[in-house]
Design a protein around this motif. Structure first.
Motif, short mmCIF file in Angstrom:
data_model
loop_
_atom_site.label_atom_id
_atom_site.label_comp_id
_atom_site.label_asym_id
_atom_site.label_seq_id
_atom_site.Cartn_x
_atom_site.Cartn_y
_atom_site.Cartn_z
N ARG A 1 48.06 31.74 -24.37
CA ARG A 1 49.52 31.68 -25.11
C ARG A 1 50.38 32.80 -24.45
NH1 ARG A 1 49.46 30.40 -30.81
NH2 ARG A 1 51.56 30.79 -31.02
N ALA A 2 51.62 32.49 -24.32
CA ALA A 2 52.66 33.31 -23.63
C ALA A 2 54.06 33.09 -23.85
CB ALA A 2 52.48 33.32 -21.94
N ILE B 1 49.52 21.26 -21.18
CA ILE B 1 49.33 22.54 -20.80
C ILE B 1 50.72 23.65 -21.50
CG2 ILE B 1 49.69 24.31 -19.08
CD1 ILE B 1 48.39 22.30 -16.97
N VAL B 2 52.01 22.78 -21.38
CA VAL B 2 53.04 23.56 -22.25
C VAL B 2 52.51 23.33 -23.82
CG1 VAL B 2 55.44 23.05 -23.09
CG2 VAL B 2 54.82 22.45 -20.41
N GLU B 3 51.96 22.47 -24.18
CA GLU B 3 51.91 22.81 -25.83
C GLU B 3 50.61 23.63 -25.98
OE1 GLU B 3 50.89 18.66 -26.47
OE2 GLU B 3 52.80 18.03 -26.71
N LYS B 4 49.76 23.86 -24.97
CA LYS B 4 48.75 25.01 -25.13
C LYS B 4 49.46 26.38 -25.33
CE LYS B 4 44.43 25.90 -25.76
NZ LYS B 4 43.00 25.89 -25.10
N VAL B 5 50.14 26.46 -24.49
CA VAL B 5 50.82 27.99 -23.95
C VAL B 5 51.68 28.42 -25.41
CG1 VAL B 5 51.86 29.57 -22.49
CG2 VAL B 5 50.34 27.77 -21.70
N LYS B 6 52.35 27.25 -25.71
CA LYS B 6 53.37 27.48 -26.78
C LYS B 6 54.32 28.34 -26.26
CE LYS B 6 50.35 26.39 -30.74
NZ LYS B 6 50.20 25.07 -30.16
N PRO B 7 55.01 28.43 -25.13
CA PRO B 7 56.11 29.39 -24.86
C PRO B 7 57.44 29.16 -25.46
CG PRO B 7 56.14 27.64 -23.16
CD PRO B 7 55.04 27.41 -24.34
N GLU B 8 58.29 30.27 -25.67
CA GLU B 8 59.46 30.17 -26.00
C GLU B 8 60.71 29.47 -25.23
OE1 GLU B 8 60.91 33.91 -27.20
OE2 GLU B 8 58.91 34.43 -28.46
N LYS B 9 60.27 29.78 -23.77
CA LYS B 9 60.98 29.34 -22.93
C LYS B 9 60.25 28.96 -21.67
CE LYS B 9 64.75 29.64 -19.77
NZ LYS B 9 66.15 29.82 -19.95
N ASN C 1 59.93 42.37 -22.04
CA ASN C 1 60.53 41.58 -23.18
C ASN C 1 59.58 40.63 -23.62
OD1 ASN C 1 62.68 43.12 -23.49
ND2 ASN C 1 63.72 42.04 -21.57
N GLY C 2 58.26 40.57 -23.27
CA GLY C 2 57.36 39.59 -23.74
C GLY C 2 56.32 39.18 -22.66
N THR C 3 55.21 38.38 -22.91
CA THR C 3 54.30 37.95 -22.01
C THR C 3 54.82 36.72 -21.22
OG1 THR C 3 53.41 36.80 -23.73
CG2 THR C 3 52.31 38.89 -23.19
N LEU C 4 54.37 36.47 -19.98
CA LEU C 4 54.68 35.71 -19.09
C LEU C 4 53.31 35.15 -18.44
CD1 LEU C 4 57.24 34.23 -16.86
CD2 LEU C 4 55.51 35.45 -15.56
#
Ligand SMILES: [Zn+2]
Length: 285
Positions: free
Chosen positions: A109-110, A244-252, A85-88
């Motif tokens: 990105r993940a 790091i969170v801003e770079k990966v731009k995750p949904e969760k 259901n997506g990338t991690l």
């Protein structure tokens, strides 16, 4: 954690070990890790490791995967997994800023992110490694000026070699403990050489003791740690974690280790979908 049955710094049939610190040791039928992590881990433990290079696609169980340098110590890696259901992306222990003896970190990105939160509250704001380095050299030069021999307490794997390298660059000789030297020899195999080790070195390096000891240290002894007096850390501080969170731009975002609860709460305040998990959590994505 186990994600869709795959171990992430957690024992499982197929598992990924992010780096060679003992609190991330795992067992499994096959342990995926970088070559440096394998060699450094073998100083302390056995286990069947499958070496993986940074940036190369491979399969772990049924899932496509790729390793990225985590910047925490030599060979440290984060892993990206392509799940149903997506990338991690799992960071392992990580650092935004470049250290002298670790590969420069990279963050893809993940859709889902599992991020360490060792220093996940704003009171942990560290100087950059370059600023911390200047403070370290100033401390040592002051000791020399007063005719003293400084003693540094360091984590014997990773931090010790970083400090050795910094002092090497500044033309200062060191007398490391035997354990620190053993690890340094493995670093040398990977091209990180130390030309400043001497039996009678100007600065003594001893294995890190808990920060509680700090009060009993003399003015010429120093603990080099995010928890110590000289905050040269190989972990991301609070602001590095946010970057790091801003770079990966995750949904969760899932937070783990250290201040996982607090960091997840702060991320929710910043508008992220975030929840803390424990190192033995089972996650399905
Ligand atoms: Zn670590």
């Amino acid at each position: 954690m186990r994600v869709n049955g795959i171990g992430l710094d957690s024992s499982a049939r197929f598992t990924f070990q992010s780096h060679a610190h003992t609190d991330h040791f795992v067992s499994g039928k096959i342990i995926f890790a970088t070559k440096a992590t394998k060699f450094l881990s073998h100083l302390r433990k056995g286990g069947f490791y499958r070496e993986v290079e940074f940036g190369k696609t491979f399969y772990i169980g049924d899932f496509k995967a790729r390793l990225y340098p985590a910047g925490h110590m030599l060979g440290s890696a984060g892993i990206k997994l392509w799940l149903e259901n997506g990338t991690l992306f799992y960071t392992g222990d990580t650092k935004w800023f470049k250290l002298r003896t670790a590969e420069k970190s990279r963050f893809p990105r993940a859709d889902f992110l599992i991020i360490e939160a060792t220093f996940g509250v704003p009171s942990f704001t560290f100087p950059t490694p370059r600023e911390a380095e200047k403070k370290l050299i100033a401390f040592i030069e002051e000791a020399f000026d007063r005719g003293r021999r400084p003693v540094l307490y360091v984590n014997q794997m990773g931090k010790a070699q970083e400090v050795m390298k910094i002092l090497d660059v500044h033309g200062i000789t060191v007398k490391p403990s035997r354990e620190i030297l053993k690890v340094a020899r493995v670093y040398s195999k990977f091209g990180i050489r130390f030309g400043n080790v001497e039996r009678d070195g100007e600065v003594v390096l001893r294995s890190y003791r808990s920060p509680k000891v700090e009060n009993s240290l003399s003015p010429w002894e120093l603990t080099v740690s995010g928890f110590g007096r000289l905050k040269l850390s190989n972990h991301a501080d609070f602001w590095e974690l946010v970057r790091i969170v801003e770079k990966v731009k995750p949904e969760k975002v899932f937070t783990v280790y250290g201040f996982a609860n607090e960091f997840a709460g702060i991320l929710r305040g910043l508008g992220h979908d975030s929840e803390p998990i424990t190192p033995d959590a089972q996650v399905n994505i």
